[in-house]
Design a protein around this motif. Structure first.
Motif, PDB file in Angstrom:
ATOM      1  N   GLY A 290      25.987  80.655   9.958  1.00 14.96           N
ATOM      2  CA  GLY A 290      25.031  80.873   8.874  1.00 14.96           C
ATOM      3  C   GLY A 290      23.613  80.448   9.199  1.00 14.96           C
ATOM      4  O   GLY A 290      23.290  80.048  10.316  1.00 14.96           O
ATOM      5  N   ASN A 291      22.779  80.516   8.189  1.00 12.29           N
ATOM      6  CA  ASN A 291      21.338  80.323   8.353  1.00 12.29           C
ATOM      7  C   ASN A 291      20.993  78.835   8.460  1.00 12.29           C
ATOM      8  O   ASN A 291      20.560  78.204   7.504  1.00 12.29           O
ATOM      9  N   ILE A 292      21.201  78.278   9.653  1.00 11.36           N
ATOM     10  CA  ILE A 292      20.903  76.862   9.904  1.00 11.36           C
ATOM     11  C   ILE A 292      19.656  76.816  10.777  1.00 11.36           C
ATOM     12  O   ILE A 292      19.574  77.509  11.785  1.00 11.36           O
ATOM     13  N   GLN A 293      18.684  76.024  10.364  1.00 13.20           N
ATOM     14  CA  GLN A 293      17.480  75.868  11.194  1.00 13.20           C
ATOM     15  C   GLN A 293      17.838  75.098  12.449  1.00 13.20           C
ATOM     16  O   GLN A 293      18.423  74.012  12.371  1.00 13.20           O
ATOM     17  N   ILE A 294      17.513  75.651  13.611  1.00 10.77           N
ATOM     18  CA  ILE A 294      17.778  74.941  14.863  1.00 10.77           C
ATOM     19  C   ILE A 294      16.461  74.425  15.414  1.00 10.77           C
ATOM     20  O   ILE A 294      15.533  75.196  15.641  1.00 10.77           O
ATOM     21  N   ARG A 295      16.372  73.124  15.575  1.00  8.67           N
ATOM     22  CA  ARG A 295      15.184  72.508  16.139  1.00  8.67           C
ATOM     23  C   ARG A 295      15.529  71.990  17.534  1.00  8.67           C
ATOM     24  O   ARG A 295      16.066  70.894  17.695  1.00  8.67           O
ATOM     25  N   GLU A 296      15.275  72.837  18.505  1.00 12.66           N
ATOM     26  CA  GLU A 296      15.527  72.479  19.902  1.00 12.66           C
ATOM     27  C   GLU A 296      14.344  71.645  20.390  1.00 12.66           C
ATOM     28  O   GLU A 296      13.188  72.017  20.192  1.00 12.66           O
ATOM     29  N   PHE A 297      14.630  70.515  21.020  1.00 14.10           N
ATOM     30  CA  PHE A 297      13.531  69.721  21.556  1.00 14.10           C
ATOM     31  C   PHE A 297      13.785  69.387  23.018  1.00 14.10           C
ATOM     32  O   PHE A 297      14.891  69.555  23.524  1.00 14.10           O
TER      33      PHE A 297
ATOM     34  N   SER B 178      33.162  78.310  20.709  1.00 17.91           N
ATOM     35  CA  SER B 178      34.364  78.816  21.386  1.00 17.91           C
ATOM     36  C   SER B 178      35.647  78.459  20.621  1.00 17.91           C
ATOM     37  O   SER B 178      36.736  78.883  20.987  1.00 17.91           O
ATOM     38  N   ALA B 179      35.515  77.675  19.535  1.00 20.70           N
ATOM     39  CA  ALA B 179      36.688  77.341  18.714  1.00 20.70           C
ATOM     40  C   ALA B 179      37.144  78.586  17.947  1.00 20.70           C
ATOM     41  O   ALA B 179      36.333  79.472  17.659  1.00 20.70           O
ATOM     42  N   PRO B 180      38.441  78.668  17.616  1.00 20.30           N
ATOM     43  CA  PRO B 180      38.931  79.836  16.862  1.00 20.30           C
ATOM     44  C   PRO B 180      38.149  80.022  15.555  1.00 20.30           C
ATOM     45  O   PRO B 180      37.816  79.047  14.878  1.00 20.30           O
ATOM     46  N   LYS B 181      37.851  81.270  15.229  1.00 23.26           N
ATOM     47  CA  LYS B 181      37.083  81.567  14.000  1.00 23.26           C
ATOM     48  C   LYS B 181      37.921  81.243  12.768  1.00 23.26           C
ATOM     49  O   LYS B 181      39.135  81.416  12.766  1.00 23.26           O
ATOM     50  N   ARG B 182      37.208  80.788  11.717  1.00 24.87           N
ATOM     51  CA  ARG B 182      37.888  80.491  10.448  1.00 24.87           C
ATOM     52  C   ARG B 182      37.130  81.181   9.316  1.00 24.87           C
ATOM     53  O   ARG B 182      35.920  81.401   9.401  1.00 24.87           O
ATOM     54  N   ASP B 183      37.873  81.466   8.243  1.00 24.95           N
ATOM     55  CA  ASP B 183      37.256  82.163   7.091  1.00 24.95           C
ATOM     56  C   ASP B 183      36.136  81.342   6.458  1.00 24.95           C
ATOM     57  O   ASP B 183      35.209  81.893   5.872  1.00 24.95           O
ATOM     58  N   ASN B 184      36.239  80.011   6.567  1.00 27.53           N
ATOM     59  CA  ASN B 184      35.253  79.160   5.883  1.00 27.53           C
ATOM     60  C   ASN B 184      34.164  78.653   6.835  1.00 27.53           C
ATOM     61  O   ASN B 184      33.542  77.623   6.591  1.00 27.53           O
ATOM     62  N   ASP B 185      33.931  79.372   7.939  1.00 30.20           N
ATOM     63  CA  ASP B 185      32.921  78.944   8.919  1.00 30.20           C
ATOM     64  C   ASP B 185      31.536  78.727   8.304  1.00 30.20           C
ATOM     65  O   ASP B 185      30.774  77.895   8.764  1.00 30.20           O
ATOM     66  N   LYS B 186      31.228  79.526   7.270  1.00 28.64           N
ATOM     67  CA  LYS B 186      29.882  79.397   6.665  1.00 28.64           C
ATOM     68  C   LYS B 186      29.899  78.540   5.393  1.00 28.64           C
ATOM     69  O   LYS B 186      28.877  78.409   4.721  1.00 28.64           O
ATOM     70  N   ASP B 187      31.041  77.957   5.112  1.00 30.43           N
ATOM     71  CA  ASP B 187      31.182  77.157   3.890  1.00 30.43           C
ATOM     72  C   ASP B 187      30.841  75.688   4.196  1.00 30.43           C
ATOM     73  O   ASP B 187      31.701  74.897   4.551  1.00 30.43           O
ATOM     74  N   HIS B 188      29.568  75.335   4.111  1.00 30.03           N
ATOM     75  CA  HIS B 188      29.110  73.966   4.382  1.00 30.03           C
ATOM     76  C   HIS B 188      27.685  73.823   3.833  1.00 30.03           C
ATOM     77  O   HIS B 188      27.089  74.808   3.393  1.00 30.03           O
ATOM     78  N   LYS B 189      27.169  72.601   3.879  1.00 31.34           N
ATOM     79  CA  LYS B 189      25.808  72.358   3.356  1.00 31.34           C
ATOM     80  C   LYS B 189      24.797  72.062   4.467  1.00 31.34           C
ATOM     81  O   LYS B 189      23.675  71.643   4.188  1.00 31.34           O
TER      82      LYS B 189
END
Length: 586
Positions: A321-328, A288-299
C-alpha cells in the motif's frame, strides 16, 4: 522550512548552558509525559517515568561497584530488550561512554571489540553468560568488573547485577557526575559490521548524538506515532534512528528482540504501528514472503531506512500500500548524509546547496589499485554526471570525522588528502555513487566489493540483484576471486535456492547472458544452505573470496559457466586443475 526550523533548534540547543545533551531531551519528555508508554516489549510496557527511575537504579547500583567510577567506559553486551535502554540511559547519567557490543560475537572477536574501547566494566544480558564465560580469564586478567543482568551467578568473577539493581535507590543522579562531558566527548562506540575483517569501533560523540535527535522528526514523525524497532540496538539504524530519534519526538517504541518476516505485519497490526524501520534486506524478506489477503490492512504510513533496491521498492509499495519510503544514506562514522524526501525510486537523496558546500561527490576511482584516480598534479579527478565515483566529504569542524577507537591505521585509511587542492582533507566514504542530471544521487557499490575483470568494473550489488530476479535463486552474494595468470578478479556468486526448487543451470545461464555483459557474468556459482550475513544483514564476502572456487576446499555444490552447452555445469577437480594450469582460459 521544517529542516531550517530543526537547524535553528539544534543550534539553539548547542548554545544552552549547562550543556544540553540527548539525556536532557529524555528528561524533558519524562517530565512532560511521565505516564506515556515509552517502550513496549511483548506484553510488557514501560512509561517514560518508569524508564527514568529504573535507569537511576542501574546507575546507582553501578556507582557502588569498587571497580567503577563515573565517566569510565562501560561495554554493554545485550540484545534488544528493555534493560539495554535502561542501562544505556544509566550510563549517560553517569557521564560514561557505552560500547555497544554486537551480541552475536564470540571469543576472539568479542575480546577484540571489548579491548577497542578500553572499558573497565562489562554488563551482559543473562542469556549471554556462556559467551562471557568463554572470555572470562582474559577479562579478569585485565581487572574488568563483569556484571550479569541476572538474579544469581554461580561463576566466580561474574557478579549477579539484577539483585543489586533491585536493592538500589531510584534517586536522581547529580549532574556533577557528568560535568566533564563536552560535545566532543565519546557518547557511544558503535562497531562496524566486520564484513571484511574484525569490526572497528566508530566513535560517536555527544554532538553527533544530538544531531541524531532530528532523524525522525525531520521525516514528519510525531508524538502520536508508534515506531516498530526490530533492528539491533547495538547498531546505527536501531540505536540512532529508532531509539535516539524517538527520544526527540516522544514516540512509543515497540521493541522486538529480532526481525521476523512472519510476525512483522501481525505485530504492526497488534500494536497499531505507524512507522517502521528497514534495511534493504528486511524489505526483500517481506516482499518474498507468501502473499496474504490482509497485506494492506495496517496503519503504517512511513518506512525509514536505507539500502532498498529499486525493484523491491516498487514491489513493496504495490503489495503493502501507499507507505511513504524515506531512503537515506549515512554511515556510523561518516560526516555526510542524504535523505530522499521526494520518494524518487532508487535514489538515496539529492545533492542540494548544503551538500555542495561540504561534499565533493564522485571522484574517479580505480578499483584495481583501490584508490582515486589523480591528475598530473596529484589531485583527484572528478567524475561526470551519470558515472560512478567515490563519495568524499570535506572534514571540517561542522562535519568532523572522529575515527575509530584504538585504530589509527584504519582511521588514517578513511582520510583522503590532496583532493581538490594540496593540503586539504576529506572523509573517504568507501562507497561508489553516481549523480544524474537532476542531481539525484544513487548508491552503486562499496569499494572493495566492486572488482575489475577484462578491464571493466563489476558492481557486486548489481550482479546479486540480477541473480535474485531468477525464480530459482532466493539469495545471492556476488564477489570477485583471483585466477592464476589472469589480471583482476573473476566473478563468482554464493547463492541459496528457493525452497523446493532445483538448481537449473541452463535457466540461470540464459538469464545472466540476457541481463549482464560477458565480463560481469559470474563464472562460478556456489550453492549454500544460507548466505552468511552480519547482524544487520550485510553479506560477508571475505571468507568466500579466500576459499575461491577450489572444489578441494569447498564441500558444497560448485558450478562453472559453460558457453558451449549454454549452461552452468558441475565444477570437477579435473576442470579446476585445467584452469589452474592454464589449459582452460577464462
Amino acid at each position: 522550512i521544517d529542516l531550517v526550523c530543526m537547524l535553528v533548534r539544534f543550534l539553539s540547543r548547542r548554545r544552552r548552558r549547562p550543556l544540553f545533551l540527548v539525556l536532557d531531551r529524555f528528561l524533558e519528555q519524562s517530565v512532560a509525559h511521565p505516564d506515556k508508554k515509552f517502550l513496549v516489549f511483548g506484553e510488557e510496557s514501560y512509561t517514560y517515568s518508569y524508564t527514568d527511575l529504573q535507569s537511576n537504579k542501574i546507575a546507582n547500583a553501578l556507582r557502588a561497584q569498587s571497580g567503577y567510577k563515573a565517566g569510565d567506559t562501560v561495554a554493554m553486551f545485550m540484545g534488544n530488550e528493555p534493560s539495554f535502554i535502561f542501562t544505556w540511559l544509566a550510563l549517560t547519567k553517569l557521564g560514561s561512554p557505552a560500547a555497544l557490543l554486537n551480541h552475536n560475537i564470540r571469543s576472539k572477536s568479542l575480546l577484540h571489540c571489548f579491548n577497542c574501547c578500553k572499558a573497565s566494566v562489562l554488563i551482559a544480558a543473562s542469556d549471554l553468560k556462556d559467551a562471557v564465560k568463554d572470555v572470562l580469564p582474559s577479562l579478569l586478567e585485565q581487572n574488568v568488573t563483569v556484571l550479569l543482568m541476572a538474579k544469581d551467578s554461580d561463576t566466580t568473577g561474574i557478579q549477579s547485577f539484577s539483585e543489586q539493581v533491585e536493592e538500589a535507590t531510584d534517586a536522581p543522579l547529580p549532574r556533577s557526575l557528568r560535568s566533564h562531558v563536552t560535545f566532543k566527548s565519546p557518547a557511544v562506540y558503535i562497531y562496524t559490521s566486520g564484513t571484511t575483517g574484525l569490526p572497528k569501533a566508530a566513535v560517536v560523540n555527544q554532538n553527533r548524538l544530538l544531531t541524531a535527535l532530528v532523524i525522525l522528526s525531520s521525516n514528519g514523525v510525531k508524538q502520536t506515532d508508534i515506531i516498530y524497532v526490530n533492528l539491533p540496538l547495538y547498531h546505527t539504524a536501531g540505536f540512532l534512528v529508532g531509539l535516539i530519534g524517538s527520544i526527540e519526538t516522544g514516540t512509543t517504541i515497540i521493541l522486538k528482540r529480532k526481525f521476523s518476516t512472519s510476525q512483522f505485519w501481525d505485530d504492526c497490526r497488534k500494536y497499531n504501528v505507524t512507522v517502521i524501520q528497514y534495511i534493504g534486506e528486511v524489505m526483500r524478506y517481506l516482499c518474498s514472503a507468501p502473499k496474504r489477503d490482509n497485506d494492506k490492512d495496517h496503519k503504517v504510513k512511513l518506512a525509514i531506512g536505507n539500502g532498498i533496491r529499486a525493484e523491491i521498492w516498487r514491489e513493496f509499495l504495490n503489495r503493502f500500500g501507499n507507505i511513504q519510503i524515506r531512503e537515506f544514506y549515512a554511515s556510523t562514522e561518516g560526516n555526510v548524509g542524504f535523505v530522499n524526501y521526494t520518494g524518487k525510486i532508487g535514489a538515496i537523496g539529492r545533492v542540494n546547496f548544503f551538500h555542495k558546500v561540504s561534499v565533493e561527490s564522485g571522484k574517479c576511482y580505480d578499483t584495481e589499485l583501490d584508490e582515486p584516480v589523480r591528475d598530473a598534479n596529484g589531485l583527484c579527478i572528478e567524475t561526470r554526471k551519470g558515472e560512478p565515483g567515490l563519495l568524499v566529504s570535506k572534514i571540517t569542524d561542522i562535519a568532523p570525522f572522529a575515527g575509530y577507537a584504538q585504530n589509527e591505521e584504519q582511521t588514517e585509511r578513511k582520510r583522503l588528502r590532496n583532493v581538490l587542492k594540496k593540503g586539504d582533507l576529506y572523509f573517504n566514504s568507501g562507497d561508489l555513487m553516481s549523480i544524474d542530471e537532476e542531481n539525484f544521487i544513487y548508491f552503486q557499490d562499496r569499494v572493495g566489493d566492486t572488482f575489475r575483470w577484462k578491464g571493466e568494473n563489476v558492481a557486486t550489488t548489481e550482479v546479486s540483484d540480477i541473480l535474485t530476479i531468477c525464480d530459482c535463486i532466493k539469495e545471492a552474494n556476488a564477489y570477485g576471486v583471483q585466477v592464476p595468470g589472469h589480471e583482476g578478479r573473476i566473478g563468482m556468486a554464493a547463492v541459496t535456492l528457493t525452497d523446493g526448487v532445483q538448481f537449473d543451470g541452463s535457466k540461470i545461464y540464459n538469464h545472466v547472458v540476457k541481463c549482464l555483459p560477458s565480463y560481469a557474468r559470474p563464472r562460478f556459482i556456489r550453492i549454500q544452505d544460507a548466505v552468511e550475513v552480519t547482524g544487520t544483514f550485510k553479506q560477508i564476502k571475505m571468507k568466500l573470496v579466500e576459499q575461491g572456487f577450489d572444489p578441494g576446499r569447498i564441500h558444497e555444490p560448485l558450478y562453472i559457466i559453460d558457453d558451449r552447452v549454454k549452461s552452468y555445469i558441475p565444477l570437477t577437480a579435473e576442470i579446476y586443475s585445467n584452469i589452474q594450469s592454464g589449459n582452460i582460459q577464462l
